[in-house]
Write an enzyme that holds these catalytic residues in place. Structure first.
Site, PDB file in Angstrom:
ATOM      1  N   GLU A 133      63.202  29.889  90.698  1.00  0.00           N
ATOM      2  CA  GLU A 133      64.110  30.982  91.047  1.00  0.00           C
ATOM      3  C   GLU A 133      65.410  30.484  91.684  1.00  0.00           C
ATOM      4  OE1 GLU A 133      60.595  34.271  91.830  1.00  0.00           O
ATOM      5  OE2 GLU A 133      61.345  33.076  93.491  1.00  0.00           O
ATOM      6  N   GLU A 137      53.710  28.360  97.215  1.00  0.00           N
ATOM      7  CA  GLU A 137      53.965  29.797  97.257  1.00  0.00           C
ATOM      8  C   GLU A 137      52.655  30.573  97.411  1.00  0.00           C
ATOM      9  OE1 GLU A 137      56.274  33.143  94.502  1.00  0.00           O
ATOM     10  OE2 GLU A 137      55.653  31.222  93.631  1.00  0.00           O
TER      11      GLU A 137
END
Length: 797
Positions: free
Chosen positions: A379, A675
């Site tokens: 991202e 994450e």
């Protein structure tokens, strides 16, 4: 090669560009996104023998490198950096005096898409800020008089960089490279385009470059090179980084090497990218993960491949097309990051905790690239929630003050007119909706938008700039007004059905709109559903941010805003307690994260906190002794336990190795934080990013509780920035010593304790004007001011 040592900065670097005109590459048939080449923009100028000191002042829509007479100017990377380009475009300046020669000189700018026009974000949309690259530059003397400036007479051509995209990667054909391009020769040049649009015309948005630049700060040699199949080599750097690879052996002329960068290998020993792919909401297909570079060799001795117009998040590099005899041992991973000064150190008797501390530091380094990103591969966006979660921990590792303040200026620039904060900053659509349903729906999510208040407050605690608070106040205040307005504007349908007549406290109960909620709690499937009631989370953050904004406003001298925010904070506190807190300290919605937030934010009254912490411990025990928090609460979990009578539970979670746990990640091979708690499954498959710092906020506990060095939660004027601290060590059951060292605005501060022969010995070295309230494990209290001190007490496990 780089220019020489810096000279004093220009008094008005923006004014030095007054004689320059925006120019753009001659691009009659633009390539599709991800396939666009880097372009060269060039001009020559003449200088007399006795010329005065000269500087290059430049900026761009895209990423630029400058070369003067064939020599690269400076050692900063990815200029002009990432910002809210429509309102804030940074201008850099470099001393070029040593590179200028008598007579004719040639200035070349290498310009690529960068953040401005390249693919960006988890949806990897191109042209986020515009569909054309452009450059603005001048070489000026001390009086700002231009010696050369962009405008008519410049020429353009595609470069040997045949493809350049920050996410997709960079391709170079060295056979096309003509060194004469950089010294005034070569063919196939065209006159530059002279674009004329409103954004380029807006020079009020130009700002002097702020804070530390992005640089190449470290090189990593391979720890292993394997050949899983003929013609394919896999390089293991042993560490997940942000940056690129440098290759020195490129093979015979015509050799094409393809470099795929990833974080994990598959069962065949090849780089796999499946876990980094994202779902395209428009096409309903999976996106490529990108991160693929390529180089075609010219066969020239001394040629080097170093792709400076892209970055990657990776540990492993798969090199395909390797001919027999190619030597990859000289390959190096190049760590690229904002050059933040390292200010915090931790050490202790448990090497596992030291490894955890360093893994989190690597996560910060890999995600400090012009802006605080969430991950360096999939991202690469400035997600507001991630930095809100981590900024206080970041301040224990590095000087993140100006880095964060620069980002907060972008946050204010991209804040919507109604006060909501976009999920990512800088935000390609700017201060308005993008037209993409999910992106627009998620703008203003609680815990993410609250970065507007929480980040400046944490900077105040660590660094103590009232000017920073004054600058941040308008955005924080607008956010609070937006959130409070949304709380008052509606009711969740389920609540309205169960209780048709709203109770008075519901004016401040924020139970509508989209919120990510706790996000990625172990064992739960993420559910970005706007109909879910996240009132227990959103109302908690409404109270917290309104409370902090009231404090910010008071310190900034705005008493009316402080009173307004206190009213909102008090109302949200009352609403949260009325809706979710039971008299015995039990919550109506029982999750670990809700108890953590209730304790960390002071939502639970003091007399009920021990009972709430005990209930939190029961929930942990019911989860087989494992944590159950996600993004927002994980960093607050251990302090919430330790500060409310459950230190033994906190220490047990800290050293847990079963997943979900921090040490469990390390035992599974992590070199940065993941994450997902189970980012790598037992069978070796991965999901999500393997370099996300949010869960790494836990290492603050090592400094603030294990060692015991704490700043006041709400420092009064004169107490901020380590003027007043508490030192209250909480030794873990197996630790025999621990140390924290901080380079503060007031000077170095070090705390170290050791346990030997039934005695606890504490050594403290304070800056001259720092006052410390020390609480030893036996409960004794001591007041220390400045200098070195030694204290001790009896200690029994």
């Amino acid at each position: 090669m780089t220019a020489t040592a810096p000279m004093p900065a220009l008094a008005h670097p923006i004014s030095a560009l007054e004689g320059a005109v925006w120019i753009a590459p001659h691009e009659p048939d633009p390539a599709p996104p991800g396939e666009r080449p880097a372009h060269l923009l060039r001009a020559s100028f003449t200088v007399a023998r006795d010329h005065a000191p000269l500087r290059l002042v430049a900026t761009a829509h895209g990423i630029y490198e400058a070369f003067l007479n064939g020599v690269r100017v400076g050692d900063d990377e990815l200029e002009p950096g990432f910002s809210a380009y429509r309102k804030r475009l940074q201008v850099q300046e470099h001393d070029v005096t040593p590179l200028v020669r008598e007579g004719e000189n040639t200035l070349v700018l290498v310009l690529s898409d960068g953040w401005f026009r390249g693919r960006h974000g988890f949806q990897r949309r191109a042209d986020g800020f515009g569909d054309r690259t452009a450059a603005l530059a001048a070489i000026v003397g001390e009086d700002d008089a231009p010696v050369a400036a962009t405008g008519p007479g410049w020429e353009s051509r595609p470069s040997h960089i045949t493809r350049a995209d920050l996410m997709d990667g960079q391709a170079v054909d060295l056979r096309l490279l003509d060194p004469a391009w950089f010294t005034g020769g070569g063919d196939a040049w065209h006159a530059v385009d002279m674009p004329d649009d409103a954004l380029l015309a807006d020079r009020a948005r130009l700002v002097t470059a702020e804070g530390a630049p992005v640089r190449r700060v470290e090189e990593l040699a391979p720890v292993a090179i394997t050949m899983p199949r003929p013609g394919t080599a896999v390089i293991d750097l042993g560490q997940d980084i942000n940056g690129w690879m440098r290759l020195r052996d490129l093979g015979p002329a015509g050799t094409r090497l393809t470099l795929t960068h990833g974080e994990i290998l598959d069962a065949d020993g090849l780089v796999t990218m499946e876990h980094l792919r994202a779902f395209n909401f428009d096409t309903h297909q999976m996106l490529s993960a990108g991160q693929v570079d390529a180089v075609i060799s010219a066969g020239r001795a001394g040629d080097v491949f170093e792709p400076r117009h892209t970055t990657h998040g990776f540990r492993f590099v798969q090199v395909d097309g390797v001919p027999d005899g190619l030597d990859l041992t000289a390959a190096r991973g190049v760590m690229v990051e904002t050059a933040l000064a390292r200010t915090g150190e931790f050490a202790c008797s448990d090497p596992r905790l030291e490894r955890l501390h360093e893994a989190v530091r690597w996560s910060l380094r890999g995600n400090a690239c012009s802006v605080p990103t969430d991950c360096p591969q999939r991202e690469r966006s400035g997600f507001t929630g991630d930095w809100q979660i981590f900024v206080a921990t970041g301040a224990l590792l590095a000087d993140v003050d100006e880095f964060s303040r620069r980002w907060l200026r972008d946050l204010a620039a991209d804040q919507w007119v109604d006060g909501r904060i976009p999920t990512v900053v800088p935000n390609p659509p700017g201060d308005r909706p993008s037209g993409v349903a999910f992106e627009d729906m998620s703008a203003g999510s609680a815990g993410w938008g609250d970065a507007a208040a929480i980040v400046p407050w944490e900077l105040w605690r660590a660094y103590g700039s009232v000017d920073g608070l004054r600058e941040a106040l308008p955005a924080a205040l607008a956010w609070i007004r937006y959130a409070a307005g949304r709380a008052a504007a509606g009711r969740h349908p389920d609540r309205a059905a169960a209780r048709p007549e709203p109770l008075p406290h519901e004016r401040y109960l924020w139970d509508t709109d989209f919120h990510f909620g706790e996000w990625l709690e172990p064992g739960e499937v993420p559910n970005p559903d706007p109909t879910v009631d996240h009132g227990i989370v959103a109302t908690a953050f409404l109270h917290r941010s309104a409370h902090l904004t009231a404090l910010i406003a008071a310190l900034a001298g705005d008493d009316d805003a402080a009173a307004e925010c206190r009213t909102i904070a008090d109302g949200a506190l009352a609403a949260w307690r009325a809706e979710y807190l039971r008299p015995e300290g039990v919550l109506s919605e029982e999750k670990q994260a809700h108890y953590v937030r209730g304790l960390a934010f002071g939502l639970i009254p003091a007399d009920l906190r021990p009972a709430a912490a005990a209930r939190l411990a029961v929930l942990i025990d019911a989860a087989d002794g494992l944590l159950g928090t996600g993004f927002l609460a994980t960093g607050q979990l251990l302090p919430a336990l330790a500060d409310h009578g459950q230190a033994d539970v906190a220490h047990r979670l800290l050293v847990e190795t079963r997943l979900p746990s921090w040490l469990g990640m390390l035992e599974a091979g992590a070199t940065t934080m993941w994450e997902w708690w189970d980012g790598v499954a037992p069978d070796g498959t991965a999901r999500g990013s393997l370099n996300h710092y949010s869960k790494g906020a836990v290492i603050a506990f090592l400094h603030t509780h294990v060692v015991g060095l704490r700043l006041p939660d709400e420092p009064a004027p004169g107490e901020e920035a380590y003027r007043r601290v508490t030192i209250a060590p909480m030794p873990g059951p197996a630790l025999t010593w621990a140390r924290s060292r901080q380079l503060t605005r007031r000077g170095p501060l070090e705390v170290e304790w050791r346990i030997e022969d039934g005695r606890f010995a504490l050594a403290v070295d304070l800056p001259e004007d720092t006052e410390a309230q020390v609480v030893l494990p036996d409960g004794s209290e001591h007041r220390l001011v400045g200098g070195a001190h030694d204290l001790s007490c009896a200690f029994a496990r």
